[in-house]
Design a protein around this motif. Structure first.
Motif, PDB file in Angstrom:
ATOM      1  N   VAL A 184      10.611 -12.623   0.615  1.00  0.00           N
ATOM      2  CA  VAL A 184      11.316 -12.169  -0.580  1.00  0.00           C
ATOM      3  C   VAL A 184      12.175 -10.943  -0.270  1.00  0.00           C
ATOM      4  N   LEU A 185      11.613 -10.014   0.499  1.00  0.00           N
ATOM      5  CA  LEU A 185      12.316  -8.757   0.767  1.00  0.00           C
ATOM      6  C   LEU A 185      13.497  -8.936   1.723  1.00  0.00           C
ATOM      7  N   ASP A 186      13.410  -9.878   2.651  1.00  0.00           N
ATOM      8  CA  ASP A 186      14.428 -10.041   3.699  1.00  0.00           C
ATOM      9  C   ASP A 186      15.864 -10.030   3.165  1.00  0.00           C
ATOM     10  N   PRO A 187      16.249 -10.990   2.319  1.00  0.00           N
ATOM     11  CA  PRO A 187      17.657 -11.013   1.886  1.00  0.00           C
ATOM     12  C   PRO A 187      18.051  -9.792   1.061  1.00  0.00           C
ATOM     13  N   VAL A 206      12.877  -3.467   8.254  1.00  0.00           N
ATOM     14  CA  VAL A 206      12.219  -2.731   7.167  1.00  0.00           C
ATOM     15  C   VAL A 206      11.319  -3.657   6.358  1.00  0.00           C
ATOM     16  N   ALA A 207      11.814  -4.870   6.067  1.00  0.00           N
ATOM     17  CA  ALA A 207      11.004  -5.835   5.319  1.00  0.00           C
ATOM     18  C   ALA A 207       9.732  -6.180   6.081  1.00  0.00           C
ATOM     19  N   MET A 209       8.169  -4.247   8.350  1.00  0.00           N
ATOM     20  CA  MET A 209       7.286  -3.082   8.390  1.00  0.00           C
ATOM     21  C   MET A 209       6.541  -2.911   7.069  1.00  0.00           C
ATOM     22  N   LEU A 210       7.240  -3.052   5.953  1.00  0.00           N
ATOM     23  CA  LEU A 210       6.597  -2.884   4.651  1.00  0.00           C
ATOM     24  C   LEU A 210       5.540  -3.954   4.403  1.00  0.00           C
ATOM     25  N   SER A 211       5.841  -5.188   4.789  1.00  0.00           N
ATOM     26  CA  SER A 211       4.900  -6.296   4.573  1.00  0.00           C
ATOM     27  C   SER A 211       3.641  -6.113   5.407  1.00  0.00           C
ATOM     28  N   ASN A 212       3.812  -5.771   6.688  1.00  0.00           N
ATOM     29  CA  ASN A 212       2.650  -5.554   7.559  1.00  0.00           C
ATOM     30  C   ASN A 212       1.807  -4.369   7.092  1.00  0.00           C
ATOM     31  N   SER A 213       2.463  -3.354   6.578  1.00  0.00           N
ATOM     32  CA  SER A 213       1.730  -2.177   6.096  1.00  0.00           C
ATOM     33  C   SER A 213       0.803  -2.557   4.958  1.00  0.00           C
ATOM     34  N   LEU A 214       1.302  -3.355   4.022  1.00  0.00           N
ATOM     35  CA  LEU A 214       0.465  -3.781   2.897  1.00  0.00           C
ATOM     36  C   LEU A 214      -0.711  -4.624   3.382  1.00  0.00           C
ATOM     37  N   GLY A 215      -0.448  -5.557   4.315  1.00  0.00           N
ATOM     38  CA  GLY A 215      -1.525  -6.392   4.861  1.00  0.00           C
ATOM     39  C   GLY A 215      -2.586  -5.571   5.570  1.00  0.00           C
ATOM     40  N   SER A 216      -2.147  -4.561   6.325  1.00  0.00           N
ATOM     41  CA  SER A 216      -3.082  -3.701   7.044  1.00  0.00           C
ATOM     42  C   SER A 216      -3.976  -2.929   6.077  1.00  0.00           C
ATOM     43  N   LEU A 217      -3.398  -2.415   5.009  1.00  0.00           N
ATOM     44  CA  LEU A 217      -4.174  -1.657   4.027  1.00  0.00           C
ATOM     45  C   LEU A 217      -5.214  -2.536   3.326  1.00  0.00           C
ATOM     46  N   ILE A 218      -4.826  -3.761   3.001  1.00  0.00           N
ATOM     47  CA  ILE A 218      -5.768  -4.687   2.357  1.00  0.00           C
ATOM     48  C   ILE A 218      -6.901  -5.038   3.326  1.00  0.00           C
ATOM     49  N   GLY A 219      -6.545  -5.331   4.578  1.00  0.00           N
ATOM     50  CA  GLY A 219      -7.563  -5.650   5.580  1.00  0.00           C
ATOM     51  C   GLY A 219      -8.531  -4.497   5.782  1.00  0.00           C
ATOM     52  N   GLY A 220      -7.999  -3.268   5.846  1.00  0.00           N
ATOM     53  CA  GLY A 220      -8.858  -2.105   5.994  1.00  0.00           C
ATOM     54  C   GLY A 220      -9.800  -1.930   4.812  1.00  0.00           C
ATOM     55  N   TYR A 221      -9.291  -2.173   3.611  1.00  0.00           N
ATOM     56  CA  TYR A 221     -10.121  -2.074   2.406  1.00  0.00           C
ATOM     57  C   TYR A 221     -11.294  -3.054   2.471  1.00  0.00           C
ATOM     58  N   LEU A 222     -11.018  -4.289   2.886  1.00  0.00           N
ATOM     59  CA  LEU A 222     -12.080  -5.302   2.958  1.00  0.00           C
ATOM     60  C   LEU A 222     -13.125  -4.945   4.011  1.00  0.00           C
ATOM     61  N   LEU A 223     -12.693  -4.402   5.137  1.00  0.00           N
ATOM     62  CA  LEU A 223     -13.634  -4.038   6.198  1.00  0.00           C
ATOM     63  C   LEU A 223     -14.517  -2.866   5.780  1.00  0.00           C
ATOM     64  N   PHE A 224     -13.925  -1.889   5.114  1.00  0.00           N
ATOM     65  CA  PHE A 224     -14.681  -0.674   4.783  1.00  0.00           C
ATOM     66  C   PHE A 224     -15.522  -0.812   3.514  1.00  0.00           C
ATOM     67  N   THR A 225     -15.247  -1.836   2.719  1.00  0.00           N
ATOM     68  CA  THR A 225     -16.084  -2.068   1.530  1.00  0.00           C
ATOM     69  C   THR A 225     -17.146  -3.121   1.789  1.00  0.00           C
ATOM     70  N   GLY A 226     -17.119  -3.738   2.979  1.00  0.00           N
ATOM     71  CA  GLY A 226     -18.134  -4.736   3.322  1.00  0.00           C
ATOM     72  C   GLY A 226     -17.979  -6.044   2.593  1.00  0.00           C
ATOM     73  N   LYS A 227     -16.758  -6.356   2.146  1.00  0.00           N
ATOM     74  CA  LYS A 227     -16.541  -7.594   1.397  1.00  0.00           C
ATOM     75  C   LYS A 227     -16.288  -8.790   2.309  1.00  0.00           C
TER      76      LYS A 227
END
Length: 470
Positions: A184-187, A206-207, A209-227
């Protein structure tokens, strides 16, 4: 670690039907690979609207990014082998503790890589022999991608850790979300739609970098909450120097192998520009190196689509092989690997036939450039038939890595690239004074590499565990 869920998956991996279990584990990974390829194809499609030079920019950046990241990915591969084998041995506490230590190590490493890449990018692009016409686009794109490396790398670490315990579905859900966001962000960023700035090639970076950043934050949340199957805590993130020493011992060959392979592709980029320039000069065609590299960039995207299936199956095989070896089921591990090789060869054979049959409309979809479409004919004639053999090579390489025998993986990788592909691609290109020789050299490296890898696999020296058992 939620051992109930992991235990159920472990039981199926160690005792269930091989092909059925392989497909259960593989289909989310295949979807994940296809989604990643879709992102690459979308980048290529939109940048192709800007022109041949802009389309080529990502292709020059990724060998550099891959080179730096592959150093750390070698240690991530070793960490995967340890965690999966500890799960196979039912030592869940140690698997969880080592997962945390690995995650913190990767985060620190990726930060160092990002800073280094931003600073060194112009010098590295010159080393690759990037043409003056492509260089300014490549430099801007590369620097933005390096700035986002810490997020990309921690997202990779998340994928590795969950795959080690047999959870191949959760990473796919996150990756699909990040890629859809990127699509979505690309064009909007490339062309400046609506309130967004018109950034051209930089917009694609830029598109990403922003997409990977969001994925990384979600992955980190799942790992640190034990979900998910692994639960990271401040305690598990503490440096574990005993584990690090084992990671470095097992991971160093993989790191050397991965980084030298990535460096080989940096050199291959220089070979393509060099042979393309020689061919152009010999036939009175200016800037033909740009045509050769643009064709290579599109070909890479298309072959990656085919490899999405075989790579997904090979990664699923890695989980099964790692846990089987951890449980002492060596003959089962060998059967899993052999079945994977046959499946990969069949899939890539079918894909090659389709690629050859629909070459012209496929290339024209990305860019309607007669010179590039003409060059793509050589891809089909001299390179495409080797792709099924790469499926065998990939399966053997994943088998060695998942078993923790990373030196073997390092050696076969270096032989295929440095011993065969680079000398033949350049040598045959100059000998034939045509880019056809370059494509032929690439194809021969896949075939000969597969033969060497298969012969080593059949010796069976990889069939032993690397973990400590109590």
């Amino acid at each position: 670690m939620r051992s109930e869920k992991v235990e159920r998956m472990r039981e199926q991996i160690l005792n269930g039907p091989i092909v059925k279990t392989l497909l259960i584990l593989a289909y989310p990974l295949i979807i994940n690979q296809l989604v990643q390829v879709l992102y690459n194809l979308t980048d290529t499609f939109w940048l192709g609207k800007l022109g041949r030079l802009e389309l080529s920019a990502p292709g020059t950046a990724w060998p550099l990014v891959w080179f730096f990241m592959s150093i750390g990915m070698g240690f991530a591969t070793a960490g995967f082998a340890f965690v999966s084998q500890y799960v196979g041995a039912k030592d869940y506490d140690r698997a969880n503790r080592y997962a945390g230590a690995l995650y913190s190590l990767m985060l620190l490493f990726a930060t160092a890589v990002g800073v280094s890449g931003v600073i060194l990018a112009p010098y590295l692009l010159r080393l690759m022999g990037v043409s003056d016409t492509i260089f300014p686009y490549a430099l801007r794109y590369t620097r933005v991608i390096f700035a986002g490396i810490p997020f990309s790398f921690t997202l990779f670490a998340f994928n590795f850790l969950l795959r080690a315990v047999g959870d191949t579905r959760t990473p796919v859900k996150i990756n699909i979300g990040t890629v859809l966001l990127n699509l979505v962000l690309d064009p909007f960023f490339i062309f400046g739609w609506g309130p967004f700035p018109q950034l051209g090639v930089v917009g694609a970076a830029v598109a990403t970098m922003l997409s990977n950043s969001l994925g990384s934050l979600i992955g980190g949340y799942l790992l640190f909450t034990g979900k998910v199957g692994i639960h990271l805590t401040p305690e598990t993130l503490k440096p574990d120097f005993h584990f690090y020493s084992r990671i470095f011992r097992v991971g160093l060959p993989s790191s050397i192998g991965s980084s030298t392979t990535a460096l080989g592709f940096v050199i291959l980029t220089r070979v393509i520009f060099t042979v393309g320039r020689l061919y152009g000069e010999a036939h009175g065609l200016p800037h033909y190196e740009d045509v050769a590299f643009a064709t290579y960039s599109i070909t890479n995207r298309l072959t990656n689509f085919m490899f999405a299936f075989s790579d997904g199956i090979s990664m699923a095989m890695g989980t099964m092989v790692g846990q089987s070896i951890g449980a002492g089921l060596y003959e089962r591990a060998k059967k899993i690997a052999e079945k994977t090789m046959l499946i990969n060869f069949a899939i890539l054979s079918a894909g090659t036939i389709l690629f050859a049959a629909f070459r012209v409309p496929i290339f024209r979809f990305f860019i309607n450039d007669p010179a590039i479409i003409a060059e793509s004919r050589k891809v089909v004639l001299y390179f495409s038939a080797s792709l099924p053999f790469f499926g065998i090579f990939s399966a053997v390489n994943n088998t060695f890595n998942s078993a923790g025998h990373t030196k073997k993986s390092m050696v076969i990788g270096m032989i295929r690239l440095w011993g065969i592909r680079l000398p033949l691609s350049y040598g045959l290109g100059v000998l034939m004074r045509d880019t056809a020789g370059m494509w032929l050299g690439m194809g021969l490296s896949n075939v000969l590499g597969a033969v060497i890898a298969l012969a080593w696999f059949l010796r069976g020296s990889w069939m032993r565990a690397i973990i400590e058992k109590h």
